[in-house]
Design a protein around this motif. Sequence first.
Motif, mmCIF file in Angstrom:
data_model
loop_
_atom_site.group_PDB
_atom_site.id
_atom_site.type_symbol
_atom_site.label_atom_id
_atom_site.label_comp_id
_atom_site.label_asym_id
_atom_site.label_seq_id
_atom_site.Cartn_x
_atom_site.Cartn_y
_atom_site.Cartn_z
ATOM 1 N N PRO A 69 13.212 8.780 -16.083
ATOM 2 C CA PRO A 69 12.302 8.987 -14.996
ATOM 3 C C PRO A 69 13.086 9.659 -13.946
ATOM 4 O O PRO A 69 14.297 9.884 -13.905
ATOM 5 N N GLY A 70 12.331 10.412 -12.987
ATOM 6 C CA GLY A 70 12.986 11.163 -11.950
ATOM 7 C C GLY A 70 12.478 11.318 -10.851
ATOM 8 O O GLY A 70 11.294 10.949 -10.493
ATOM 9 N N THR A 94 -1.086 11.626 -18.372
ATOM 10 C CA THR A 94 -1.355 10.366 -17.885
ATOM 11 C C THR A 94 -1.077 10.486 -16.390
ATOM 12 O O THR A 94 -2.004 9.822 -15.649
ATOM 13 N N SER A 95 -0.138 10.943 -15.817
ATOM 14 C CA SER A 95 0.063 11.274 -14.315
ATOM 15 C C SER A 95 -0.998 11.858 -13.633
ATOM 16 O O SER A 95 -1.518 11.404 -12.606
ATOM 17 N N GLU A 96 -1.796 12.928 -14.200
ATOM 18 C CA GLU A 96 -2.712 13.539 -13.714
ATOM 19 C C GLU A 96 -4.116 12.851 -13.483
ATOM 20 O O GLU A 96 -4.721 12.766 -12.624
ATOM 21 N N ILE A 97 -4.302 12.010 -14.689
ATOM 22 C CA ILE A 97 -5.380 11.039 -14.556
ATOM 23 C C ILE A 97 -5.321 10.105 -13.571
ATOM 24 O O ILE A 97 -5.949 9.897 -12.774
ATOM 25 N N VAL A 98 -4.114 9.516 -13.392
ATOM 26 C CA VAL A 98 -3.961 8.269 -12.528
ATOM 27 C C VAL A 98 -4.021 8.823 -11.095
ATOM 28 O O VAL A 98 -4.636 8.206 -10.234
ATOM 29 N N SER A 99 -3.368 10.356 -10.917
ATOM 30 C CA SER A 99 -3.646 10.703 -9.745
ATOM 31 C C SER A 99 -5.220 11.379 -9.053
ATOM 32 O O SER A 99 -5.362 11.404 -8.012
ATOM 33 N N TRP A 100 -5.858 11.436 -10.321
ATOM 34 C CA TRP A 100 -7.273 11.836 -9.729
ATOM 35 C C TRP A 100 -7.868 10.391 -9.663
ATOM 36 O O TRP A 100 -8.949 10.263 -8.891
ATOM 37 N N ILE A 101 -7.735 9.100 -10.123
ATOM 38 C CA ILE A 101 -8.086 8.084 -10.047
ATOM 39 C C ILE A 101 -7.953 7.107 -8.642
ATOM 40 O O ILE A 101 -8.795 6.776 -8.030
ATOM 41 N N LEU A 102 -6.620 7.238 -8.676
ATOM 42 C CA LEU A 102 -5.996 6.195 -7.467
ATOM 43 C C LEU A 102 -6.683 6.596 -6.098
ATOM 44 O O LEU A 102 -6.925 5.636 -5.323
ATOM 45 N N PRO A 103 -6.881 7.889 -5.491
ATOM 46 C CA PRO A 103 -7.519 8.029 -4.162
ATOM 47 C C PRO A 103 -8.968 7.469 -4.142
ATOM 48 O O PRO A 103 -9.419 7.481 -3.058
ATOM 49 N N GLN A 104 -9.542 7.238 -5.170
ATOM 50 C CA GLN A 104 -11.058 6.492 -5.304
ATOM 51 C C GLN A 104 -10.781 5.246 -5.055
ATOM 52 O O GLN A 104 -12.066 4.485 -4.897
ATOM 53 N N GLU A 133 2.777 4.807 -6.207
ATOM 54 C CA GLU A 133 2.252 3.911 -4.778
ATOM 55 C C GLU A 133 2.697 4.580 -3.860
ATOM 56 O O GLU A 133 2.286 4.247 -2.596
ATOM 57 N N VAL A 134 3.540 5.607 -3.571
ATOM 58 C CA VAL A 134 3.895 6.363 -2.300
ATOM 59 C C VAL A 134 3.357 7.923 -2.253
ATOM 60 O O VAL A 134 3.794 8.615 -1.720
ATOM 61 N N GLY A 135 2.482 8.183 -3.536
ATOM 62 C CA GLY A 135 2.035 9.480 -3.455
ATOM 63 C C GLY A 135 2.955 10.319 -4.277
ATOM 64 O O GLY A 135 2.676 11.592 -4.022
ATOM 65 N N LEU A 136 3.886 9.776 -4.862
ATOM 66 C CA LEU A 136 4.827 11.066 -5.428
ATOM 67 C C LEU A 136 4.699 10.878 -6.989
ATOM 68 O O LEU A 136 4.060 10.078 -7.528
ATOM 69 N N ASN A 137 5.455 12.031 -7.540
ATOM 70 C CA ASN A 137 5.477 11.847 -9.098
ATOM 71 C C ASN A 137 6.468 12.811 -9.485
ATOM 72 O O ASN A 137 7.096 13.271 -8.741
ATOM 73 N N TYR A 138 6.874 12.678 -10.993
ATOM 74 C CA TYR A 138 7.616 14.061 -11.492
ATOM 75 C C TYR A 138 7.108 14.837 -12.382
ATOM 76 O O TYR A 138 6.077 14.035 -13.067
ATOM 77 N N GLY A 168 3.829 3.856 -25.970
ATOM 78 C CA GLY A 168 4.801 4.889 -25.155
ATOM 79 C C GLY A 168 3.969 5.241 -23.836
ATOM 80 O O GLY A 168 4.644 5.325 -22.860
ATOM 81 N N GLY A 169 2.603 5.114 -23.827
ATOM 82 C CA GLY A 169 1.752 5.223 -22.799
ATOM 83 C C GLY A 169 2.145 4.195 -21.590
ATOM 84 O O GLY A 169 2.054 4.541 -20.634
ATOM 85 N N SER A 170 2.308 3.116 -22.292
ATOM 86 C CA SER A 170 2.428 2.003 -21.047
ATOM 87 C C SER A 170 3.975 2.214 -20.341
ATOM 88 O O SER A 170 3.967 1.982 -19.359
ATOM 89 N N ILE A 171 4.884 2.538 -21.248
ATOM 90 C CA ILE A 171 6.334 2.915 -20.751
ATOM 91 C C ILE A 171 5.970 4.009 -19.650
ATOM 92 O O ILE A 171 6.673 3.871 -18.625
ATOM 93 N N GLU A 172 5.285 4.907 -19.918
ATOM 94 C CA GLU A 172 5.119 6.288 -19.069
ATOM 95 C C GLU A 172 4.553 5.608 -17.800
ATOM 96 O O GLU A 172 4.987 5.966 -16.547
ATOM 97 N N THR A 173 3.443 4.925 -17.743
ATOM 98 C CA THR A 173 3.008 4.362 -16.530
ATOM 99 C C THR A 173 4.016 3.574 -15.762
ATOM 100 O O THR A 173 4.064 3.596 -14.583
ATOM 101 N N ILE A 174 4.508 2.511 -16.414
ATOM 102 C CA ILE A 174 5.454 1.620 -15.775
ATOM 103 C C ILE A 174 6.339 2.421 -15.292
ATOM 104 O O ILE A 174 7.068 2.035 -13.865
ATOM 105 N N ALA A 175 7.078 3.666 -15.731
ATOM 106 C CA ALA A 175 7.942 4.157 -15.324
ATOM 107 C C ALA A 175 7.787 4.981 -13.717
ATOM 108 O O ALA A 175 8.499 5.103 -12.903
ATOM 109 N N ARG A 176 6.436 5.385 -13.706
ATOM 110 C CA ARG A 176 5.852 6.350 -12.489
ATOM 111 C C ARG A 176 5.390 5.296 -11.627
ATOM 112 O O ARG A 176 5.257 5.920 -10.364
#
Length: 245
Positions: free
Chosen positions: A217-218, A134-144, A174-179, A161-169
């Motif tokens: 989350p971390g 999920t995080s890689e898909i979002v990281s690909w989309i957001l810069p566009q 929003e500041v270009g970070l991830n775990y 579960g996917g919704s929880i993943e998105t909310i937690a990250r």
Amino acid sequence: MQNSIRTLALLLCVHYGFTAGVPKPQDTTIRDCNANPPYIPLTAKISTEDLNNLRHQMRQHNISAYIIPATDPHMGGYLAERERRRQWLTGFTGSSGTAAVTLTRAAVFTDSRYWIQAERQMDCNWELQKILSTSEIVSWILPQLNDGDEIGFDPFLFSIGGSIETIARQALWEVGLNYGHGTGHGIGNFFAVHEWPVGLQTNNIALQKGMFTSIEPGYYHDGHFGIRIEDIAVVVEAETKVTCH
């Protein structure tokens, strides 16, 4: 002996493509998007018209990106033909993988089991992203996207579960970070440590009433420190009913 050496040398030259300066023939079973013009094998779907139609609908509804997973409303892995949305659009038939489309680019995200298959089945409208999370898909989309742009998806094809993943990250994204780990995992089945659903981003295991899961989350600053907040949650039946249109 000398003839044997010459024969061996000739076979090696043919195998590695050096005979008379001729390069080794291209693998005609996979696409070559760097060629001019791009080479598309006969096994690939030509997706230009369908992509153009999808983007037309996206513009009509003010959607800047659209996500198509390979699942159905039951979170199943074996799909009826009518549920094979990603396959219909991309041509890629692998059981694991998600497509993402913006107004200018399109990509399929899948794991190493399917990389060669994807190269054989997709045309050059599609980027192959050799990772699935999920995080890689979002990281690909957001810069566009620009502020206020909307992302479209079918809510019946995504797990809680996917919704929880998105909310937690979200705050880190929003500041270009991830775990680099899953946000949580199941607890209490066979006394194992990491149990299904391992990583709340999975679409194949639906959260059900009575399940226990970690939510952890971390944030990690390479070479300096890391912080992880861990809670254990039990899944309960929602008191509020939500209807999606």
